[in-house]
Design a protein around this motif. Structure first.
Motif, PDB file in Angstrom:
ATOM      1  N   THR A 196      -7.455  -4.679 -88.999  1.00 22.11           N
ATOM      2  CA  THR A 196      -6.384  -4.027 -89.770  1.00 22.11           C
ATOM      3  C   THR A 196      -4.986  -4.004 -89.437  1.00 22.11           C
ATOM      4  O   THR A 196      -4.532  -3.725 -88.491  1.00 22.11           O
ATOM      5  N   SER A 197      -4.212  -4.890 -90.351  1.00 17.50           N
ATOM      6  CA  SER A 197      -2.795  -4.977 -90.144  1.00 17.50           C
ATOM      7  C   SER A 197      -2.000  -3.950 -90.336  1.00 17.50           C
ATOM      8  O   SER A 197      -2.416  -2.953 -90.995  1.00 17.50           O
ATOM      9  N   ALA A 198      -0.670  -3.897 -89.877  1.00 18.71           N
ATOM     10  CA  ALA A 198       0.093  -2.636 -89.936  1.00 18.71           C
ATOM     11  C   ALA A 198       0.499  -2.362 -91.370  1.00 18.71           C
ATOM     12  O   ALA A 198       0.913  -1.335 -91.842  1.00 18.71           O
ATOM     13  N   THR A 199       0.169  -3.561 -92.261  1.00 14.49           N
ATOM     14  CA  THR A 199       0.595  -3.200 -93.621  1.00 14.49           C
ATOM     15  C   THR A 199      -0.741  -3.056 -94.320  1.00 14.49           C
ATOM     16  O   THR A 199      -0.607  -3.050 -95.812  1.00 14.49           O
ATOM     17  N   GLY A 200      -1.793  -2.817 -93.741  1.00  5.85           N
ATOM     18  CA  GLY A 200      -3.073  -2.457 -94.624  1.00  5.85           C
ATOM     19  C   GLY A 200      -4.240  -3.486 -94.844  1.00  5.85           C
ATOM     20  O   GLY A 200      -5.195  -3.083 -95.621  1.00  5.85           O
ATOM     21  N   PHE A 201      -3.776  -4.707 -94.432  1.00  3.30           N
ATOM     22  CA  PHE A 201      -4.960  -5.772 -94.952  1.00  3.30           C
ATOM     23  C   PHE A 201      -6.063  -5.678 -93.816  1.00  3.30           C
ATOM     24  O   PHE A 201      -5.649  -5.406 -92.874  1.00  3.30           O
ATOM     25  N   VAL A 202      -7.022  -6.253 -93.985  1.00  3.26           N
ATOM     26  CA  VAL A 202      -8.174  -6.153 -93.143  1.00  3.26           C
ATOM     27  C   VAL A 202      -8.392  -7.704 -92.889  1.00  3.26           C
ATOM     28  O   VAL A 202      -9.188  -8.249 -93.822  1.00  3.26           O
ATOM     29  N   TYR A 203      -8.020  -8.077 -91.982  1.00  2.00           N
ATOM     30  CA  TYR A 203      -8.575  -9.652 -91.703  1.00  2.00           C
ATOM     31  C   TYR A 203      -9.681  -9.898 -91.267  1.00  2.00           C
ATOM     32  O   TYR A 203     -10.443  -9.275 -90.572  1.00  2.00           O
ATOM     33  N   ASP A 204     -10.519 -10.844 -91.961  1.00  2.00           N
ATOM     34  CA  ASP A 204     -11.876 -11.109 -91.540  1.00  2.00           C
ATOM     35  C   ASP A 204     -12.286 -11.832 -90.481  1.00  2.00           C
ATOM     36  O   ASP A 204     -13.307 -11.079 -89.817  1.00  2.00           O
TER      37      ASP A 204
END
Lengths: 289, 787
Positions: free
Chosen positions: B413-421
């Motif tokens: 989960t990145s600091a801007t809210g994306f969840v890298y697969d």
């Protein structure tokens, strides 16, 4: 991109072409390779009433050496110059310039003479012809006349041609035994007009410069000669000092304008760098010490 | 002669020749310009010469007098039909034909409809428009300054040029990260306006049948279904009467996602005149008025510990949107996919501020192989990381390695809210460095720097992470329509199949790639699977092809529907083999009874039985449809290395080497994937080196034809050395991630980093794209280098 309406004439003889041109005058345009004219018509920047196509006239496609030099007929394509062994052996500035002109598709159709007649200050052939001291031969209702190339370019897209005249050929004088030249061009990509181009021609005599020709592309309202640089080289030995001095003088002859291709300073600098590089290349090829 | 066929166990990873190419190579494609209908009229558009001007009057009388002219349409005519304005993809409004003012050069002012295309263009010159020029705004800084002329004064109460102000990430956490930092490295840049420039410009043939009311629009559309819905909403026509057919497209790159005024006017004209109307955009019209890309000003800083660990990232962006806000912006991620700005790095805190402004320029922003601002984000972080490496005295590869998200951190989960697969960034970087010979290049560079003879060598890296495959429908939408996609698969009695998709190829090779997915699931060979796209009457609803989403969404839908058919096929096979379904095994293309491999039936046998010999109570046929809403985005990544040589005398730079390692998960057709990557690397070079749409102070567009808007040709394009790693997406049915945009997103930074790397000893830290020779020379001169 749809041109305005025009009438199309494919005359079989030069006389026929000249009479058509006399009839339509300013409203007639002569078509050879069409690589400048057709795009202008498609953009409707040009809307001639009559298009006089020279392509069916025989004898205008000669690229031959004859008394006193090389004759390039009005229908000689740039591609023919690119492929010519004669040019590589004897008219090096022309040979070096040919493959740098636009792209292969344009070179297949575009003509040397058409490029000169178009008188685009960004055209490459004009500078080359200035460097080699060519003469333009034109025919009109008043007969044939020869125009020294330095008198041919009158302004941007303006030449010494009368509205009823057709350029039939351009003649390059015999360069003599120890001569060479080259053309250097800075372009943003293949097919782009020159940011700067420098044509260099040298003929040597006893280790000294007999004649130097330097033509500049895209740095003035027309293709121009760097006269002071040429004069400084005439009779001089070619060495670092004389070459650098000539390059500086050539840069001073440039009057470029700043635009998206670069600032005036940049273009002047390129004239200097290219003149220096071009003189070194030509000097070496001509057999200077 | 007996032909021994190789036993195929998978159709993934096979470079099947593109099925569509036979017709393209033989001139048998069917493009908009090829479509000719009986009684068809031709439309030409009169465009504004001014960037900002009030229209005082339009006199069409002389144009109407031209023999062959059928109609001249102006904004006033459209007002009567409530069609003078239309919505953009982000819910703003854009003029169809100008009524009050023109707000950009090239804006559509009037249309001539004539019996032939020449007459239509002749008549344009006879339309007399009286303009009152107004002050022009050509950049967003000027747009937001006090007292700037208000461009959108058509909007009630609008008193400035601001479109939006959004923030993302955690401001507090980011401030704390910066407070702890040993070093703060900052960079500022403009990612200039460029243009997707597909070979085929936009166009349509609108054919309204006055008797039936059926509206058929052949149209250059990357998203035909979405366009049908928008047409229905804008015109009020019943949606079942609207058929959009997007035929073969000569490239899109995002340019054919928006709806353009030409489509609307041609349709309205066909409706009013009762004859088909064709409109084909010319190149200048395409370059000056259609969806541009980028035009983003980005300033930001990176907080680091002395040892190189990244702690926080701050970015401020200002976007030049042109006169209408026409980004396609998912409503849940307001900064678009710029949220991926932390890139491949484990940066604990980030804060992003973005502002958008109106200017007197064409609308657009997300076209040109850009997944909603991923390109800008990737460029920004990769340029900033290189600068940070120099300032910390670290090798740029080393600083990246120190901060990569590690394989065991996924899902991340990145600091801007994306969840890298999924990802394995170091492996891709290591491979790229090994293949390019990084250590030797650095040694050569050190030697050249010592010699100091005007030969400059630069090595640029980019370790990008993309975010594509929009999207989970709960998070991503266009005008509220959720971004799922669909596949309908029919297997005919003879075992041949037809696959219908909601996405739409513009050259990506869908007819081959998606056939291979069916082949891989059902064992029907690709040549027996016809893929159909683009006709809204004959394909299931979908959001179209852009943002590298076709394989992540439509490809997933294809795999799922094929698996559903295989389940049914298994039950039919059990019936044919007189065995229990659970006793059957599957090998590609064939069911057999476990333990007795000779007892089996092929998928073709089963298909025939589906229409002839069914188990009691089973519905006939072997077909299905699936709407796939992806659980997450996919995150392709890669590492690129570009090596350049610079001539210090002229500032010219030449690419010596490009090594590209791409990881797009599982590759279906490696040849097509590599084609996509080569295209993207070429476009990246174009942006880095030459592509630019710019404007003079009067708002005249410079870059309105291919003499001014420069595209790389084969002559400029270097050789590319391509390599791969494979990190499957864990949530995609066949592990694919999408690749259409990877190289366009990742490579511009690699090229620019290479040039800047060469200039680094002279403390030259940035040159905005396009990095032209004169800019390089001016930069060197400003540091007293060169002549």
């Amino acid at each position: 991109m749809y041109p305005a309406k025009f009438e199309y004439f494919p005359p079989r003889t030069l006389e026929e072409a000249l009479s058509l041109l006399a009839k339509y005058g300013d409203e007639g345009k002569v078509l050879a390779g069409g690589q400048s004219l057709i795009p202008l018509m498609k953009l409707r920047f040009a809307a001639p009433r009559a298009l006089i196509d020279l392509n069916r006239i025989e004898g205008l496609d000669q690229l031959v050496e004859e008394d006193g030099g090389l004759r390039i007929g009005a229908l000689v394509r740039t591609k023919a110059c690119e492929r010519s062994q004669l040019l590589r052996d004897r008219y090096r500035a022309l040979a070096d310039a040919a493959p740098q002109i636009s792209d292969p598709i344009v070179r297949n159709r575009g003509t040397v003479v058409g490029s000169l007649a178009h008188a685009d200050p960004q055209g490459d052939w004009g500078s080359v012809m200035l460097a080699v001291g060519a003469r333009v031969e034109a025919r009109g209702s008043g007969g044939t006349r020869t125009i020294p190339i330095e008198q041919f370019f009158q302004g941007p897209f303006a030449s010494a041609l009368e509205p009823d005249e057709i350029v039939t050929s351009v003649v390059v004088p015999d360069p003599g035994p120890r001569a060479s030249g080259t053309y250097l061009k800075l372009e943003r990509k293949v097919g782009d007009f020159a940011t700067v181009g420098v044509a260099v021609h040298l003929s040597l005599d006893n280790g000294r410069v007999r004649r130097a020709g330097i033509g500049l592309t895209a740095v003035a309202p027309t293709n121009v000669r760097a006269t002071k640089a040429e004069e400084a080289l005439a009779g001089a030995e070619l060495n670092d000092a004389s070459i650098r001095n000539a390059a500086e003088l050539a840069a001073q002859a440039a009057e470029p304008r700043s635009d998206l291709r670069g600032s005036a300073d940049y273009k002047r600098h390129i004239v200097q760098v290219f003149t220096e590089r071009g003189l070194r290349t030509a000097a070496e090829a001509a057999g200077a010490a | 002669m007996a032909v021994v066929e190789e036993k195929v166990t998978t159709w993934l990873g096979r470079s099947v020749k593109r099925k569509e190419d036979d017709r393209f190579l033989q001139g048998r494609g069917n493009y908009i310009e090829d479509i000719k209908l009986p009684g068809m009229l031709y439309m030409a558009i009169l465009r504004s010469p001014y960037a900002h001007a009030r229209i005082l009057s339009i006199d069409t009388a002389a144009a109407m007098q031209v023999p062959g002219v059928v109609a001249v349409v102006t904004g006033a005519d459209l007002v009567a039909h409530k069609l003078a304005w239309m919505p953009t993809l982000s819910g703003d409004t854009q003029a169809v034909l100008a009524t009050d003012k023109v707000r950009m050069q090239g804006q559509e002012v009037a249309c001539v409809i004539a019996e032939d295309v020449y007459t239509a263009h002749d008549a344009l010159g006879l339309i007399d428009v009286d303009y009152e020029p107004l002050p022009v705004v050509t950049n967003p800084q000027q747009a937001l300054a006090e007292g700037a002329p208000v461009i959108r004064d058509d909007k009630e109460g609008k008193t400035d040029n601001r479109i939006y102000h959004w923030e993302a990430g955690d401001q507090g956490a980011t401030e704390r990260a910066f407070a702890q930092a040993d070093r703060v490295v900052s960079i500022g840049m403009h990612y200039p306006r460029c243009h997707p420039s597909p070979l085929e410009c936009c166009g349509c043939v609108a054919d309204v049948n006055p008797a039936s009311g059926k509206v058929t629009i052949y149209m250059t559309s990357q998203a035909p279904h979405a366009h049908r819905t928008v047409f229905a909403l804008v015109t009020g026509l019943p949606e079942q009467n609207i058929q959009i057919i997007s035929p073969d497209l000569g490239g899109g790159f995002g340019n054919k996602v928006p709806i353009y005024p030409g489509y609307v006017v041609a349709t309205a004209a066909s409706l009013l005149i009762g004859r088909p109307v064709k409109w084909i955009e010319d190149r200048t019209g395409n370059l000056i008025s259609t969806g541009f890309a980028r035009d983003f000003y980005m300033d930001g800083e990176l907080a680091l510990r002395q040892d190189g660990k990244m702690l926080g990232l701050r970015v401020n962006m200002l976007s030049d949107q042109g006169y209408a806000y026409a980004d396609a912006q998912p409503s849940k991620f307001k900064a678009g996919l710029f949220h991926v700005v932390t890139g491949s790095y484990d940066i604990p805190a980030a804060h992003v501020v973005t502002d958008g402004a109106y200017t007197n320029k064409a609308p657009g922003g997300v076209a040109y192989r850009c997944s909603f601002r991923v390109t800008e984000a990737s460029f920004f972080i990769e340029r900033l990381v290189q600068k940070a490496a120099y300032e910390l005295g670290l090798d740029p590869a080393e600083l990246r390695r120190l901060n990569f998200i590690q394989p065991e951190q996924f899902p991340y989960t990145s600091a801007t809210g994306f969840v890298y697969d999924s990802g394995d960034y170091e492996r891709a970087l290591d491979l790229a460095l090994e293949k390019v010979g990084y250590r030797e290049l650095r040694q050569e560079q050190a030697k050249l720097r010592q010699e100091g003879k005007g030969k400059l060598l630069g090595i640029g890296l980019a370790s990008f992470t993309e975010v594509v495959g929009a999207g989970p429908g709960r998070q991503f939408d266009i005008l509220g329509i959720r971004m799922f996609d669909s596949a309908e698969l029919r297997v005919h009695p003879t075992g041949k199949a037809i696959l219908k998709l909601g996405v739409k190829s513009q050259g990506q090779g869908h007819e081959t790639t998606f056939a291979q997915i069916v082949s891989n699931e059902l064992g029907i060979p690709p040549q027996d699977v016809m893929v159909q796209e683009g006709d809204t009457d004959n394909t299931p609803y979908g959001l179209g092809t852009y943002a590298s989403r076709s394989t992540p969404t439509g490809g997933a839908a294809t795999a799922v529907v094929a698996r559903e058919l295989r389940e049914k096929a298994k039950r039919i096979a059990a019936h044919l083999l007189e065995a229990a379904a659970e006793d059957l095994e599957w090998e590609l293309g064939r069911f057999f009874v476990r333990g007795t491999p000779d007892r089996g039936v092929t998928i073709q046998d089963v298909a025939f039985a589906a229409y002839t010999n069914l188990p009691e109570g089973m519905q006939a046929g072997l077909e299905g449809v699936h709407y796939y809403d992806p659980p997450n985005m996919t995150y392709p990544f890669g590492s690129y290395v570009v090596v350049v040589d610079i001539d210090a005398g002229t500032g010219q730079w030449k690419v010596r080497r490009v090594v590209a390692v791409d990881d797009c998960g599982v590759r279906i057709n490696p040849m097509i994937v590599e084609g996509q990557i080569m295209g993207g690397l070429t476009e990246g070079l174009g942006m880095a080196a030459m592509e630019l749409i710019t404007f003079d102070e009067e708002g005249n567009c410079i870059g309105s034809n291919f003499m001014d808007y420069l595209l790389p040709t084969s002559m400029e394009t270097p050789h590319f050395d391509l390599f791969e790693t494979v990190t499957p997406s864990p949530h995609h049915p066949i592990g694919c991630k999408g690749v259409g945009e990877s190289a366009t997103v990742g490579s511009p930074a690699a090229y620019v980093n290479a040039v800047i790397d060469a200039l680094a000893p002279y403390e030259i830290t940035n040159i905005d794209m396009p990095v032209t020779s004169d800019k390089v020379w001016e930069a060197l001169r400003s540091k007293g280098v060169g002549a």
